[in-house]
Motif scaffolding. Structure first.
Motif, PDB file in Angstrom:
ATOM      1  N   ASP A   1       0.836  -1.203   0.000  1.00 28.93           N
ATOM      2  CA  ASP A   1       0.000   0.000   0.000  1.00 28.93           C
ATOM      3  C   ASP A   1       0.871   1.254   0.000  1.00 28.93           C
ATOM      4  OD1 ASP A   1      -2.188   1.669   0.109  1.00 28.93           O
ATOM      5  OD2 ASP A   1      -2.492   1.426   2.278  1.00 28.93           O
ATOM      6  N   PRO A   2       1.671   1.473  -1.038  1.00 24.52           N
ATOM      7  CA  PRO A   2       2.702   2.512  -0.983  1.00 24.52           C
ATOM      8  C   PRO A   2       2.172   3.926  -0.795  1.00 24.52           C
ATOM      9  CG  PRO A   2       2.454   1.665  -3.219  1.00 24.52           C
ATOM     10  CD  PRO A   2       1.658   0.766  -2.342  1.00 24.52           C
ATOM     11  N   VAL A   3       2.894   4.677   0.025  1.00 22.81           N
ATOM     12  CA  VAL A   3       2.682   6.114   0.157  1.00 22.81           C
ATOM     13  C   VAL A   3       3.554   6.781  -0.903  1.00 22.81           C
ATOM     14  CG1 VAL A   3       2.967   8.152   1.619  1.00 22.81           C
ATOM     15  CG2 VAL A   3       2.220   5.973   2.636  1.00 22.81           C
ATOM     16  N   ALA A   4       2.928   7.456  -1.838  1.00 23.04           N
ATOM     17  CA  ALA A   4       3.673   8.110  -2.915  1.00 23.04           C
ATOM     18  C   ALA A   4       4.168   9.473  -2.441  1.00 23.04           C
ATOM     19  CB  ALA A   4       2.799   8.265  -4.154  1.00 23.04           C
ATOM     20  N   ALA A   5       5.495   9.618  -2.361  1.00 24.34           N
ATOM     21  CA  ALA A   5       6.118  10.890  -2.011  1.00 24.34           C
ATOM     22  C   ALA A   5       6.946  11.364  -3.202  1.00 24.34           C
ATOM     23  CB  ALA A   5       6.989  10.738  -0.772  1.00 24.34           C
ATOM     24  N   PHE A   6       7.175  12.662  -3.276  1.00 28.84           N
ATOM     25  CA  PHE A   6       7.972  13.208  -4.378  1.00 28.84           C
ATOM     26  C   PHE A   6       8.758  14.391  -3.844  1.00 28.84           C
ATOM     27  CE2 PHE A   6       7.788  15.509  -8.753  1.00 28.84           C
ATOM     28  CZ  PHE A   6       9.100  15.125  -9.020  1.00 28.84           C
ATOM     29  N   CYS A   7      10.084  14.363  -4.068  1.00 26.56           N
ATOM     30  CA  CYS A   7      10.977  15.424  -3.608  1.00 26.56           C
ATOM     31  C   CYS A   7      11.263  16.395  -4.754  1.00 26.56           C
ATOM     32  CB  CYS A   7      12.292  14.834  -3.105  1.00 26.56           C
ATOM     33  SG  CYS A   7      12.106  13.691  -1.723  1.00 26.56           S
ATOM     34  N   SER A   8      10.766  17.615  -4.642  1.00 26.52           N
ATOM     35  CA  SER A   8      10.987  18.607  -5.699  1.00 26.52           C
ATOM     36  C   SER A   8      10.582  19.982  -5.204  1.00 26.52           C
ATOM     37  CB  SER A   8      10.163  18.255  -6.939  1.00 26.52           C
ATOM     38  OG  SER A   8      10.219  19.297  -7.890  1.00 26.52           O
ATOM     39  N   GLY A   9      11.252  21.006  -5.712  1.00 28.93           N
ATOM     40  CA  GLY A   9      10.812  22.364  -5.429  1.00 28.93           C
ATOM     41  C   GLY A   9       9.428  22.636  -5.964  1.00 28.93           C
ATOM     42  N   TRP A  10       9.026  21.887  -7.009  1.00 30.46           N
ATOM     43  CA  TRP A  10       7.707  22.085  -7.597  1.00 30.46           C
ATOM     44  C   TRP A  10       6.578  21.613  -6.684  1.00 30.46           C
ATOM     45  CZ3 TRP A  10       7.930  25.490 -11.108  1.00 30.46           C
ATOM     46  CH2 TRP A  10       9.029  25.564 -11.965  1.00 30.46           C
ATOM     47  N   MET A  11       6.909  20.891  -5.624  1.00 23.98           N
ATOM     48  CA  MET A  11       5.862  20.448  -4.699  1.00 23.98           C
ATOM     49  C   MET A  11       5.293  21.602  -3.889  1.00 23.98           C
ATOM     50  SD  MET A  11       5.226  17.260  -5.282  1.00 23.98           S
ATOM     51  CE  MET A  11       5.334  17.869  -6.983  1.00 23.98           C
ATOM     52  N   ARG A  12       5.879  22.788  -4.003  1.00 26.99           N
ATOM     53  CA  ARG A  12       5.257  23.984  -3.441  1.00 26.99           C
ATOM     54  C   ARG A  12       3.934  24.264  -4.141  1.00 26.99           C
ATOM     55  NH1 ARG A  12       5.490  26.615   1.029  1.00 26.99           N
ATOM     56  NH2 ARG A  12       7.768  26.899   0.998  1.00 26.99           N
ATOM     57  N   VAL A  13       3.822  23.837  -5.407  1.00 28.72           N
ATOM     58  CA  VAL A  13       2.591  24.022  -6.185  1.00 28.72           C
ATOM     59  C   VAL A  13       1.735  22.770  -5.998  1.00 28.72           C
ATOM     60  CG1 VAL A  13       1.644  24.505  -8.474  1.00 28.72           C
ATOM     61  CG2 VAL A  13       3.901  25.407  -7.844  1.00 28.72           C
ATOM     62  N   ARG A  14       0.721  22.870  -5.180  1.00 28.48           N
ATOM     63  CA  ARG A  14      -0.075  21.692  -4.815  1.00 28.48           C
ATOM     64  C   ARG A  14      -0.762  21.060  -6.033  1.00 28.48           C
ATOM     65  NH1 ARG A  14       2.517  20.130  -0.520  1.00 28.48           N
ATOM     66  NH2 ARG A  14       2.601  21.719   1.104  1.00 28.48           N
ATOM     67  N   ALA A  15      -1.075  21.877  -7.032  1.00 29.96           N
ATOM     68  CA  ALA A  15      -1.707  21.317  -8.231  1.00 29.96           C
ATOM     69  C   ALA A  15      -0.783  20.315  -8.907  1.00 29.96           C
ATOM     70  CB  ALA A  15      -2.083  22.432  -9.204  1.00 29.96           C
ATOM     71  N   ARG A  16       0.533  20.576  -8.885  1.00 27.08           N
ATOM     72  CA  ARG A  16       1.481  19.623  -9.475  1.00 27.08           C
ATOM     73  C   ARG A  16       1.497  18.323  -8.695  1.00 27.08           C
ATOM     74  NH1 ARG A  16       6.674  21.431 -12.807  1.00 27.08           N
ATOM     75  NH2 ARG A  16       5.891  23.332 -13.764  1.00 27.08           N
ATOM     76  N   ALA A  17       1.409  18.420  -7.381  1.00 31.20           N
ATOM     77  CA  ALA A  17       1.371  17.208  -6.559  1.00 31.20           C
ATOM     78  C   ALA A  17       0.130  16.385  -6.881  1.00 31.20           C
ATOM     79  CB  ALA A  17       1.409  17.584  -5.081  1.00 31.20           C
ATOM     80  N   ARG A  18      -1.005  17.054  -7.002  1.00 32.82           N
ATOM     81  CA  ARG A  18      -2.246  16.331  -7.324  1.00 32.82           C
ATOM     82  C   ARG A  18      -2.161  15.692  -8.701  1.00 32.82           C
ATOM     83  NH1 ARG A  18      -4.492  20.984  -4.845  1.00 32.82           N
ATOM     84  NH2 ARG A  18      -4.927  21.894  -6.884  1.00 32.82           N
ATOM     85  N   GLN A  19      -1.616  16.406  -9.673  1.00 27.23           N
ATOM     86  CA  GLN A  19      -1.505  15.862 -11.025  1.00 27.23           C
ATOM     87  C   GLN A  19      -0.670  14.588 -11.054  1.00 27.23           C
ATOM     88  OE1 GLN A  19       0.137  19.176 -13.155  1.00 27.23           O
ATOM     89  NE2 GLN A  19      -1.792  20.316 -13.207  1.00 27.23           N
ATOM     90  N   ARG A  20       0.341  14.539 -10.216  1.00 27.40           N
ATOM     91  CA  ARG A  20       1.223  13.375 -10.170  1.00 27.40           C
ATOM     92  C   ARG A  20       0.713  12.283  -9.240  1.00 27.40           C
ATOM     93  NH1 ARG A  20       6.607  13.316 -11.742  1.00 27.40           N
ATOM     94  NH2 ARG A  20       7.370  15.166 -12.837  1.00 27.40           N
ATOM     95  N   GLY A  21      -0.380  12.526  -8.544  1.00 29.81           N
ATOM     96  CA  GLY A  21      -0.888  11.549  -7.604  1.00 29.81           C
ATOM     97  C   GLY A  21      -0.005  11.401  -6.381  1.00 29.81           C
ATOM     98  N   VAL A  22       0.623  12.493  -5.959  1.00 28.59           N
ATOM     99  CA  VAL A  22       1.551  12.463  -4.833  1.00 28.59           C
ATOM    100  C   VAL A  22       0.782  12.635  -3.526  1.00 28.59           C
ATOM    101  CG1 VAL A  22       3.499  13.620  -3.738  1.00 28.59           C
ATOM    102  CG2 VAL A  22       3.452  13.319  -6.222  1.00 28.59           C
ATOM    103  N   GLU A  23       0.910  11.674  -2.641  1.00 30.66           N
ATOM    104  CA  GLU A  23       0.248  11.738  -1.347  1.00 30.66           C
ATOM    105  C   GLU A  23       1.056  12.564  -0.352  1.00 30.66           C
ATOM    106  OE1 GLU A  23      -1.381   8.641   2.122  1.00 30.66           O
ATOM    107  OE2 GLU A  23      -0.809   7.889   0.129  1.00 30.66           O
ATOM    108  N   LEU A  24       2.374  12.492  -0.458  1.00 31.73           N
ATOM    109  CA  LEU A  24       3.249  13.188   0.482  1.00 31.73           C
ATOM    110  C   LEU A  24       4.240  14.059  -0.298  1.00 31.73           C
ATOM    111  CD1 LEU A  24       4.213  13.619   3.412  1.00 31.73           C
ATOM    112  CD2 LEU A  24       5.702  11.623   3.121  1.00 31.73           C
ATOM    113  N   PRO A  25       3.878  15.311  -0.609  1.00 34.81           N
ATOM    114  CA  PRO A  25       4.813  16.200  -1.305  1.00 34.81           C
ATOM    115  C   PRO A  25       5.911  16.676  -0.357  1.00 34.81           C
ATOM    116  CG  PRO A  25       2.764  17.350  -0.833  1.00 34.81           C
ATOM    117  CD  PRO A  25       2.552  15.940  -0.387  1.00 34.81           C
ATOM    118  N   LEU A  26       7.157  16.612  -0.820  1.00 34.73           N
ATOM    119  CA  LEU A  26       8.308  17.037  -0.035  1.00 34.73           C
ATOM    120  C   LEU A  26       9.042  18.119  -0.824  1.00 34.73           C
ATOM    121  CD1 LEU A  26       9.572  13.497   1.038  1.00 34.73           C
ATOM    122  CD2 LEU A  26       8.256  15.111   2.432  1.00 34.73           C
TER     123      LEU A  26
END
Length: 337
Positions: free
Chosen positions: A255-280
């Motif tokens: 049941d993986p928690v999808a995280a993504f490390c990027s400066g773009w994770m400041r933009v929540r819309a990008r996190a949602r588009q990528r299906g990121v549960e834990l933006p870092l």
């Protein structure tokens, strides 16, 4: 008496990249050229097929790892602070703080000093040498995160959020998306500094670069291939390229928690588009405060902006009375962050 040398006579944008006419070489060319100075190993700056490549030993190793040993006709390794002279033009490489081996190219000719930053950041990174400010007449800066909204939080806080999530969901695998060159190794080192001394599991695409970093003295601690694990790795951390998060490969984990490390994770819309549960929010580029702080520190006679969010940084320079221009170079990709 020689005429006064103008900056555009020393470095100028061409279709193939930033060109030095008196030295007859390019910096980070976007197409094969006879002579290139390469600031760092990311694929949008370091391409194969050049006649000669001058770069740090680490960047040359990265290029060989990615493109094969014959990626160039001739390698010219420059340690930090070491200079070469080509047709009277002196080039020195100094740390840029972006990834392992990343450098700024300091170009000097007839009393004029121009600094090409490549990509850079100002905050501490345990995997590479810190940015070194160099007094100059012209500073050529990137602007990947050149908007006031991009103010990256402290790294330690983002890593603490990841570890808090691991404690909260011990039955799940935390699948952390991080680019293979630089970001993945930095995340690993930050996790070690935060006290995670257990084995970290890595996607196969990271193995070669992880080994290269370790050969250059960056201790990553115990690592293991994620695909060799005997169970679904509940409670563990897996580091993988961002593309693997949404790939079928990720389904093997608990049941993986999808995280993504990027400066773009400041933009929540990008996190949602990528299906990121834990933006870092972890970036290898300077944020707005680092960009403007660097320009305020250096106070060059001119600022040139090569790629990214140019308009806001140009406006900031105008308000500060700082002469600036946008070069509108093409071929550089902000998605490496």
């Amino acid at each position: 008496m020689q005429p006064v040398l103008k900056p555009q006579d020393l470095l100028q944008p061409r279709p193939g990249g930033l060109y030095c006419p008196p030295g007859d070489f390019y910096i980070d060319p976007t197409r094969p050229v006879d002579a290139a100075v390469v600031t760092h190993g990311h694929a949008d700056h370091a391409r194969s097929g050049h006649g000669t490549v001058a770069a740090t030993p680490q960047t040359l190793d990265i290029m060989a790892s990615r493109y094969g040993e014959d990626f160039t006709g001739r390698r010219q390794a420059l340690t930090y602070g070491e200079s070469i002279v080509r047709n009277g033009v002196e080039v020195t490489l100094v740390p840029a703080g972006h990834v392992l081996g990343s450098a700024q190219a300091v170009v000097r000719y007839r009393g004029l000093t121009m600094v090409v930053s490549g990509d850079y950041k100002r905050r501490r990174d345990p995997t590479c040498a810190a940015f070194e400010p160099v007094p100059c007449d012209v500073f050529i800066t990137e602007a990947t995160f050149g908007l006031p909204v991009f103010r990256h939080p402290p790294d330690a806080g983002e890593i603490a959020s990841l570890l808090a999530s691991v404690r909260q969901f011990p039955e799940r695998t935390h699948l952390v998306g991080a680019y293979a060159l630089g970001k993945a190794q930095r995340v690993i080192c930050l996790l070690r500094e935060a006290g995670w001394d257990r084995t970290l599991y890595c996607h196969g695409a990271l193995e070669g670069l992880n080994a290269l970093y370790q050969r250059h003295g960056v201790d990553l601690g115990p690592l293991a291939p994620a695909t060799d694990a005997k169970d679904k790795l509940p409670g563990e951390i897996v580091i993988a390229p961002p593309s693997a998060i949404a790939d079928r490969w990720s389904r093997r984990f608990a049941d993986p928690v999808a995280a993504f490390c990027s400066g773009w994770m400041r933009v929540r819309a990008r996190a949602r588009q990528r299906g990121v549960e834990l933006p870092l929010i972890l970036s290898d580029h300077a944020d707005w405060d680092e960009l403007t702080g660097t320009l305020a520190e250096l106070k060059p006679a001119e600022v040139w902006i090569t790629h990214g969010r140019e308009e806001a940084l140009l406006r900031w320079c105008e308000l500060q009375g700082q002469p600036a221009r946008a070069l509108a170079l093409v071929g550089y990709d902000d998605e490496e962050d």
